[in-house]
Scaffold this motif. Structure first.
Motif, PDB file in Angstrom:
ATOM      1  N   ILE A   9       2.241  -4.042 -10.511  1.00  0.00           N
ATOM      2  CA  ILE A   9       3.226  -3.238 -11.242  1.00  0.00           C
ATOM      3  C   ILE A   9       2.676  -1.863 -11.621  1.00  0.00           C
ATOM      4  O   ILE A   9       3.303  -0.848 -11.308  1.00  0.00           O
ATOM      5  N   PRO A  10       1.507  -1.764 -12.252  1.00  0.00           N
ATOM      6  CA  PRO A  10       1.005  -0.418 -12.548  1.00  0.00           C
ATOM      7  C   PRO A  10       0.761   0.408 -11.279  1.00  0.00           C
ATOM      8  O   PRO A  10       1.019   1.615 -11.253  1.00  0.00           O
ATOM      9  N   GLY A  11       0.305  -0.254 -10.225  1.00  0.00           N
ATOM     10  CA  GLY A  11       0.076   0.449  -8.962  1.00  0.00           C
ATOM     11  C   GLY A  11       1.366   0.982  -8.370  1.00  0.00           C
ATOM     12  O   GLY A  11       1.428   2.122  -7.893  1.00  0.00           O
ATOM     13  N   MET A  12       2.417   0.176  -8.397  1.00  0.00           N
ATOM     14  CA  MET A  12       3.721   0.601  -7.885  1.00  0.00           C
ATOM     15  C   MET A  12       4.245   1.794  -8.682  1.00  0.00           C
ATOM     16  O   MET A  12       4.693   2.797  -8.109  1.00  0.00           O
ATOM     17  N   LEU A  13       4.171   1.701  -9.996  1.00  0.00           N
ATOM     18  CA  LEU A  13       4.674   2.786 -10.840  1.00  0.00           C
ATOM     19  C   LEU A  13       3.864   4.063 -10.623  1.00  0.00           C
ATOM     20  O   LEU A  13       4.439   5.163 -10.566  1.00  0.00           O
ATOM     21  N   ASP A  14       2.565   3.935 -10.481  1.00  0.00           N
ATOM     22  CA  ASP A  14       1.721   5.102 -10.194  1.00  0.00           C
ATOM     23  C   ASP A  14       2.083   5.745  -8.858  1.00  0.00           C
ATOM     24  O   ASP A  14       2.103   6.974  -8.736  1.00  0.00           O
ATOM     25  N   GLU A  15       2.366   4.934  -7.857  1.00  0.00           N
ATOM     26  CA  GLU A  15       2.743   5.469  -6.539  1.00  0.00           C
ATOM     27  C   GLU A  15       4.055   6.230  -6.613  1.00  0.00           C
ATOM     28  O   GLU A  15       4.200   7.294  -6.005  1.00  0.00           O
ATOM     29  N   TYR A  16       5.025   5.701  -7.343  1.00  0.00           N
ATOM     30  CA  TYR A  16       6.292   6.421  -7.499  1.00  0.00           C
ATOM     31  C   TYR A  16       6.082   7.739  -8.248  1.00  0.00           C
ATOM     32  O   TYR A  16       6.685   8.756  -7.898  1.00  0.00           O
ATOM     33  N   ARG A  17       5.241   7.740  -9.278  1.00  0.00           N
ATOM     34  CA  ARG A  17       4.953   8.988  -9.995  1.00  0.00           C
ATOM     35  C   ARG A  17       4.272   9.995  -9.078  1.00  0.00           C
ATOM     36  O   ARG A  17       4.582  11.194  -9.108  1.00  0.00           O
ATOM     37  N   SER A  18       3.349   9.525  -8.254  1.00  0.00           N
ATOM     38  CA  SER A  18       2.684  10.413  -7.292  1.00  0.00           C
ATOM     39  C   SER A  18       3.674  10.958  -6.272  1.00  0.00           C
ATOM     40  O   SER A  18       3.594  12.128  -5.875  1.00  0.00           O
ATOM     41  N   PHE A  19       4.610  10.123  -5.847  1.00  0.00           N
ATOM     42  CA  PHE A  19       5.615  10.567  -4.888  1.00  0.00           C
ATOM     43  C   PHE A  19       6.510  11.636  -5.506  1.00  0.00           C
ATOM     44  O   PHE A  19       6.865  12.621  -4.848  1.00  0.00           O
ATOM     45  N   ALA A  20       6.860  11.473  -6.782  1.00  0.00           N
ATOM     46  CA  ALA A  20       7.666  12.496  -7.469  1.00  0.00           C
ATOM     47  C   ALA A  20       6.917  13.822  -7.500  1.00  0.00           C
ATOM     48  O   ALA A  20       7.505  14.888  -7.251  1.00  0.00           O
ATOM     49  N   ALA A  21       5.625  13.789  -7.778  1.00  0.00           N
ATOM     50  CA  ALA A  21       4.822  15.016  -7.787  1.00  0.00           C
ATOM     51  C   ALA A  21       4.767  15.631  -6.390  1.00  0.00           C
ATOM     52  O   ALA A  21       4.842  16.864  -6.245  1.00  0.00           O
ATOM     53  N   LEU A  22       4.654  14.805  -5.370  1.00  0.00           N
ATOM     54  CA  LEU A  22       4.652  15.299  -3.999  1.00  0.00           C
ATOM     55  C   LEU A  22       5.972  15.994  -3.676  1.00  0.00           C
ATOM     56  O   LEU A  22       5.982  17.107  -3.136  1.00  0.00           O
ATOM     57  N   VAL A  23       7.081  15.365  -4.016  1.00  0.00           N
ATOM     58  CA  VAL A  23       8.405  15.949  -3.765  1.00  0.00           C
ATOM     59  C   VAL A  23       8.520  17.309  -4.450  1.00  0.00           C
ATOM     60  O   VAL A  23       8.974  18.286  -3.857  1.00  0.00           O
ATOM     61  N   ARG A  24       8.079  17.396  -5.704  1.00  0.00           N
ATOM     62  CA  ARG A  24       8.130  18.661  -6.445  1.00  0.00           C
ATOM     63  C   ARG A  24       7.321  19.766  -5.767  1.00  0.00           C
ATOM     64  O   ARG A  24       7.696  20.928  -5.833  1.00  0.00           O
ATOM     65  N   GLY A  25       6.230  19.394  -5.145  1.00  0.00           N
ATOM     66  CA  GLY A  25       5.320  20.376  -4.592  1.00  0.00           C
ATOM     67  C   GLY A  25       5.612  20.827  -3.171  1.00  0.00           C
ATOM     68  O   GLY A  25       4.940  21.730  -2.662  1.00  0.00           O
ATOM     69  N   LEU A  26       6.597  20.242  -2.513  1.00  0.00           N
ATOM     70  CA  LEU A  26       6.888  20.614  -1.135  1.00  0.00           C
ATOM     71  C   LEU A  26       7.571  21.974  -1.061  1.00  0.00           C
ATOM     72  O   LEU A  26       8.397  22.315  -1.908  1.00  0.00           O
ATOM     73  N   SER A  27       7.239  22.722  -0.043  1.00  0.00           N
ATOM     74  CA  SER A  27       7.921  23.994   0.212  1.00  0.00           C
ATOM     75  C   SER A  27       9.255  23.712   0.899  1.00  0.00           C
ATOM     76  O   SER A  27       9.500  22.600   1.376  1.00  0.00           O
ATOM     77  N   ASP A  28      10.110  24.738   0.980  1.00  0.00           N
ATOM     78  CA  ASP A  28      11.383  24.581   1.699  1.00  0.00           C
ATOM     79  C   ASP A  28      11.131  24.172   3.147  1.00  0.00           C
ATOM     80  O   ASP A  28      11.835  23.326   3.691  1.00  0.00           O
ATOM     81  N   GLU A  29      10.131  24.778   3.756  1.00  0.00           N
ATOM     82  CA  GLU A  29       9.807  24.458   5.151  1.00  0.00           C
ATOM     83  C   GLU A  29       9.380  22.999   5.285  1.00  0.00           C
ATOM     84  O   GLU A  29       9.849  22.285   6.181  1.00  0.00           O
ATOM     85  N   GLU A  30       8.496  22.533   4.411  1.00  0.00           N
ATOM     86  CA  GLU A  30       8.030  21.143   4.458  1.00  0.00           C
ATOM     87  C   GLU A  30       9.183  20.172   4.195  1.00  0.00           C
ATOM     88  O   GLU A  30       9.264  19.112   4.812  1.00  0.00           O
ATOM     89  N   TRP A  31      10.071  20.528   3.281  1.00  0.00           N
ATOM     90  CA  TRP A  31      11.197  19.685   2.906  1.00  0.00           C
ATOM     91  C   TRP A  31      12.146  19.464   4.080  1.00  0.00           C
ATOM     92  O   TRP A  31      12.752  18.412   4.216  1.00  0.00           O
ATOM     93  N   ASN A  32      12.265  20.459   4.929  1.00  0.00           N
ATOM     94  CA  ASN A  32      13.240  20.424   6.018  1.00  0.00           C
ATOM     95  C   ASN A  32      12.657  20.095   7.384  1.00  0.00           C
ATOM     96  O   ASN A  32      13.393  20.048   8.367  1.00  0.00           O
ATOM     97  N   VAL A  33      11.364  19.824   7.448  1.00  0.00           N
ATOM     98  CA  VAL A  33      10.747  19.511   8.737  1.00  0.00           C
ATOM     99  C   VAL A  33      11.156  18.105   9.193  1.00  0.00           C
ATOM    100  O   VAL A  33      11.461  17.235   8.364  1.00  0.00           O
ATOM    101  N   ALA A  34      11.185  17.904  10.487  1.00  0.00           N
ATOM    102  CA  ALA A  34      11.505  16.584  11.040  1.00  0.00           C
ATOM    103  C   ALA A  34      10.431  15.577  10.626  1.00  0.00           C
ATOM    104  O   ALA A  34       9.240  15.894  10.600  1.00  0.00           O
TER     105      ALA A  34
END
Length: 100
Positions: A9-34
């Motif tokens: 459970i803590p590992g899963m929650l940490d991974e989701y938090r890390s994924f949210a940070a990753l999403v926030r940090g993507l550029s427009d180009e990275e967001w739209n790449v295949a």
């Protein structure tokens, strides 16, 4: 090897938090790449992951994993900003943490 709830459970929650940070940090180009998923952009994959957790945390469980629900998850998030999706993921992560 089976991991205990105290590890998973803590590992899963940490991974989701890390994924949210990753999403926030993507550029427009990275967001739209295949992505590696045929016909899907990075944004579509993120929308599915975020939609999946939001559905589970909101107890909308019917049809999860089906092509129709997966399409809905992506379509509902298609035109939303990365920051808005990251906010949704963080809120769903906290809700899921309370449920588990």
């Amino acid at each position: 090897m089976t991991l205990s709830r105290e590890v998973v459970i803590p590992g899963m929650l940490d991974e989701y938090r890390s994924f949210a940070a990753l999403v926030r940090g993507l550029s427009d180009e990275e967001w739209n790449v295949a992505s590696r998923c045929e016909g899907w952009r990075v944004a579509d994959v993120a929308a599915h992951v975020i939609g999946q957790l939001s559905d589970v945390a909101g107890l909308r469980l019917e049809g999860l994993g089906t092509p129709e629900v997966t399409k809905r998850q992506v379509d509902e998030r298609r035109d939303r900003a990365r920051t808005e999706l990251a906010d949704e993921l963080e809120a769903s992560t906290e809700l899921a943490g309370g449920l588990v």
